[in-house]
Enzyme design. Structure first.
Site, PDB file in Angstrom:
ATOM      1  N   SER A 191      33.051  -5.070  14.913  1.00  0.00           N
ATOM      2  CA  SER A 191      32.214  -3.998  15.349  1.00  0.00           C
ATOM      3  C   SER A 191      31.029  -3.951  14.737  1.00  0.00           C
ATOM      4  CB  SER A 191      33.183  -2.539  15.209  1.00  0.00           C
ATOM      5  OG  SER A 191      32.204  -1.573  15.541  1.00  0.00           O
ATOM      6  N   TYR A 209      38.320   3.005   9.792  1.00  0.00           N
ATOM      7  CA  TYR A 209      38.350   1.944  11.145  1.00  0.00           C
ATOM      8  C   TYR A 209      37.336   0.857  10.721  1.00  0.00           C
ATOM      9  CZ  TYR A 209      36.327   0.431  15.227  1.00  0.00           C
ATOM     10  OH  TYR A 209      35.582  -0.321  16.145  1.00  0.00           O
ATOM     11  N   LYS A 241      37.647  -3.549  10.081  1.00  0.00           N
ATOM     12  CA  LYS A 241      36.938  -4.527  10.633  1.00  0.00           C
ATOM     13  C   LYS A 241      36.156  -5.362   9.613  1.00  0.00           C
ATOM     14  CE  LYS A 241      37.856  -3.477  14.842  1.00  0.00           C
ATOM     15  NZ  LYS A 241      38.715  -4.221  15.813  1.00  0.00           N
TER      16      LYS A 241
HETATM   17  C1  WQD Z   1      27.880   7.591  20.394  1.00  0.00           C
HETATM   18  C2  WQD Z   1      26.645   9.121  20.406  1.00  0.00           C
HETATM   19  C3  WQD Z   1      27.370  10.762  18.876  1.00  0.00           C
HETATM   20  C4  WQD Z   1      30.613  12.290  21.327  1.00  0.00           C
HETATM   21  C5  WQD Z   1      32.093   4.584  17.478  1.00  0.00           C
HETATM   22  C6  WQD Z   1      32.455   3.457  16.375  1.00  0.00           C
HETATM   23  C7  WQD Z   1      32.372   2.089  17.043  1.00  0.00           C
HETATM   24  C8  WQD Z   1      32.897   1.861  18.455  1.00  0.00           C
HETATM   25  C9  WQD Z   1      32.451   2.883  19.254  1.00  0.00           C
HETATM   26  C10 WQD Z   1      35.170   1.969  18.874  1.00  0.00           C
HETATM   27  C11 WQD Z   1      26.632   9.393  18.663  1.00  0.00           C
HETATM   28  C12 WQD Z   1      27.316  11.085  20.525  1.00  0.00           C
HETATM   29  C13 WQD Z   1      29.588  11.389  21.008  1.00  0.00           C
HETATM   30  C14 WQD Z   1      30.539  13.620  21.552  1.00  0.00           C
HETATM   31  C15 WQD Z   1      27.992  13.480  21.256  1.00  0.00           C
HETATM   32  N1  WQD Z   1      34.215   1.913  18.239  1.00  0.00           N
HETATM   33  N2  WQD Z   1      28.642  11.959  21.003  1.00  0.00           N
HETATM   34  N3  WQD Z   1      29.137  14.128  21.544  1.00  0.00           N
HETATM   35  O1  WQD Z   1      30.117   6.928  17.018  1.00  0.00           O
HETATM   36  O2  WQD Z   1      28.419   5.404  18.183  1.00  0.00           O
HETATM   37  O3  WQD Z   1      30.652   4.616  17.644  1.00  0.00           O
HETATM   38  O4  WQD Z   1      32.905   4.459  18.697  1.00  0.00           O
HETATM   39  O5  WQD Z   1      35.174   1.619  20.003  1.00  0.00           O
HETATM   40  O6  WQD Z   1      32.559   1.071  16.213  1.00  0.00           O
HETATM   41  O7  WQD Z   1      31.689   3.494  15.253  1.00  0.00           O
HETATM   42  O8  WQD Z   1      30.273   6.060  19.256  1.00  0.00           O
HETATM   43  O9  WQD Z   1      30.805   7.431  21.482  1.00  0.00           O
HETATM   44  O10 WQD Z   1      31.430   8.581  19.353  1.00  0.00           O
HETATM   45  O11 WQD Z   1      29.103   8.417  19.715  1.00  0.00           O
HETATM   46  O12 WQD Z   1      26.966  13.771  21.312  1.00  0.00           O
HETATM   47  O13 WQD Z   1      31.501  14.218  22.353  1.00  0.00           O
HETATM   48  O14 WQD Z   1      27.139  10.001  21.057  1.00  0.00           O
HETATM   49  O15 WQD Z   1      26.899  11.511  17.955  1.00  0.00           O
HETATM   50  O16 WQD Z   1      25.071   9.465  18.773  1.00  0.00           O
HETATM   51  P1  WQD Z   1      29.881   5.821  17.967  1.00  0.00           P
HETATM   52  P2  WQD Z   1      30.343   7.608  20.091  1.00  0.00           P
END
Ligand code: WQD
Length: 332
Positions: free
Chosen positions: A124, A149, A153
């Site tokens: 990741s 998590y 990785k």
């Molecule tokens: C994306 C953007 C949030 C939810 C993580 C792990 C990565 C991978 C994917 C597993 C950010 C914003 C999110 C919400 C929001 N792991 N957001 N409201 O955090 O980039 O990555 O998940 O598969 O390794 O680190 O992904 O989709 O949670 O967030 O505003 O309800 O969307 O702040 O900017 P992230 P995410």
């Protein structure tokens, strides 16, 4: 000779299984359904019209895992078996270190015992940690991960480097995923997070279909074009095809250890995603601006050129495709 897919009934694993079968590869799926559903197996068969063996096994169970290697001729392993909810990993670190790290070690020990040394690892972008740069390249050293998590990785990447240093007959590809979203165009397989989704797209689709009331946008005061977080979203089918290319690279090279970013190289904000989703699906996505989420970075995306040059792989699907396919899956 078969390709073994631990975690192959999961979101990324099932899409990779489809692409491998489409390429006439023989596969075997191993899964304990801790974060996937048994019906995924039949759906992969339905999409491809191909059959394959399946074992309900957890990779921590060495005896059961050895049985899979005893009964089959395995040429390579692509390991998808791992928990991946950032928030849950903070609350239950031992669950994550045991399942992800000890599970990977048991799998690698079993491979070693049976002389299977081709290994593709589902890593990741989170291993880059918090850093000044926003465009990540594989030349960068791994950074300080922000949650257990991400640390699992990073640990497994280090284990693989040490393993290759000890025995250069291993043939290893480490694939650093950016943000996987979307679903197969059939709508038969896709992302099915248990409970309230942590990630953006699964949350948006559930607001769009009325399951959840509104989206909380975690902060609009970041140093980004519209103030909301920017990420490199990659369609899960493009990601799956990257695994097939990585396997072909290992088959060609014979030994080595290779690390690749799997991303588009483009960053999109939360509001870009919301607006694109509404345009493509015609569904409204009500949202409110909420406080920043702890641990979130403002912006990062991939430099995808190494995979382009060395794997002859690049993404083809657009943000519109990701939105359309995610919505199509949840509607089905
Ligand atoms: C994306 C953007 C949030 C939810 C993580 C792990 C990565 C991978 C994917 C597993 C950010 C914003 C999110 C919400 C929001 N792991 N957001 N409201 O955090 O980039 O990555 O998940 O598969 O390794 O680190 O992904 O989709 O949670 O967030 O505003 O309800 O969307 O702040 O900017 P992230 P995410």
């Amino acid at each position: 000779m078969a390709i073994l897919l631990p975690g192959g009934a999961g979101y990324i694993g099932s899409h990779t299984a489809v692409e491998l079968l489409n390429k006439e590869k023989e596969i075997i799926i191993v899964d304990d359904f801790s974060n996937s559903k048994p019906e995924m197996i039949d759906k992969i068969k339905q999409i491809t019209g191909k059959d394959f063996k399946f074992y309900e096994v957890n990779c921590l169970n060495k005896k059961e895992l050895e049985k899979v290697f005893e009964e089959n001729s395995i040429e390579a392993v692509i390991n998808f078996a791992g928990f991946k909810a950032v928030g849950e990993s903070v609350k239950e670190p031992l669950k994550y270190y045991n399942n992800n790290v000890s599970g990977a070690i048991t799998l690698l020990q079993t491979m070693q015992k049976y002389g299977v040394k081709k290994f593709v690892f589902s890593s990741s972008a989170t291993v880059y940690g918090t850093r000044q740069e926003v465009e990540y390249t594989e030349k960068m050293k791994r950074g300080e991960t922000a949650n257990p998590y991400g640390t699992t990785k990073s640990m497994i990447e280090k284990i693989l480097e040490d393993l290759y240093f000890a025995d250069n007959q291993w043939d290893i590809a480490i694939l650093r995923y950016f943000n996987p979203v979307g679903a197969h165009e059939s709508g038969l397989i896709g992302e099915e997070p248990q409970g309230i989704p942590n990630n953006l797209m699964p949350y948006i689709v559930r607001v769009a279909n009325g399951t959840l009331k509104e989206l909380s946008v975690f902060g609009n005061d970041y140093d980004t074009p519209d103030g909301t977080g920017v990420r490199d979203y990659i369609h899960v089918v493009d990601l799956a095809k990257g695994h097939v290319k990585a396997l072909e690279k290992l088959e060609k090279e014979g030994t080595g250890i290779y690390t690749y970013n799997l991303g588009t190289g483009k960053g999109y904000s939360v509001l870009d995603m919301v607006k694109t989703f509404e345009k493509v699906t015609g569904q409204k996505v009500p949202y409110k601006i909420a406080p920043r989420r702890a641990g979130d970075l403002a912006i990062y995306y991939a430099d995808p050129n190494k995979a382009k040059e060395e794997l002859n792989w690049q993404t083809e699907k657009t943000l519109e495709d990701m939105c359309r396919d995610s919505w199509n899956y949840i509607c089905k």
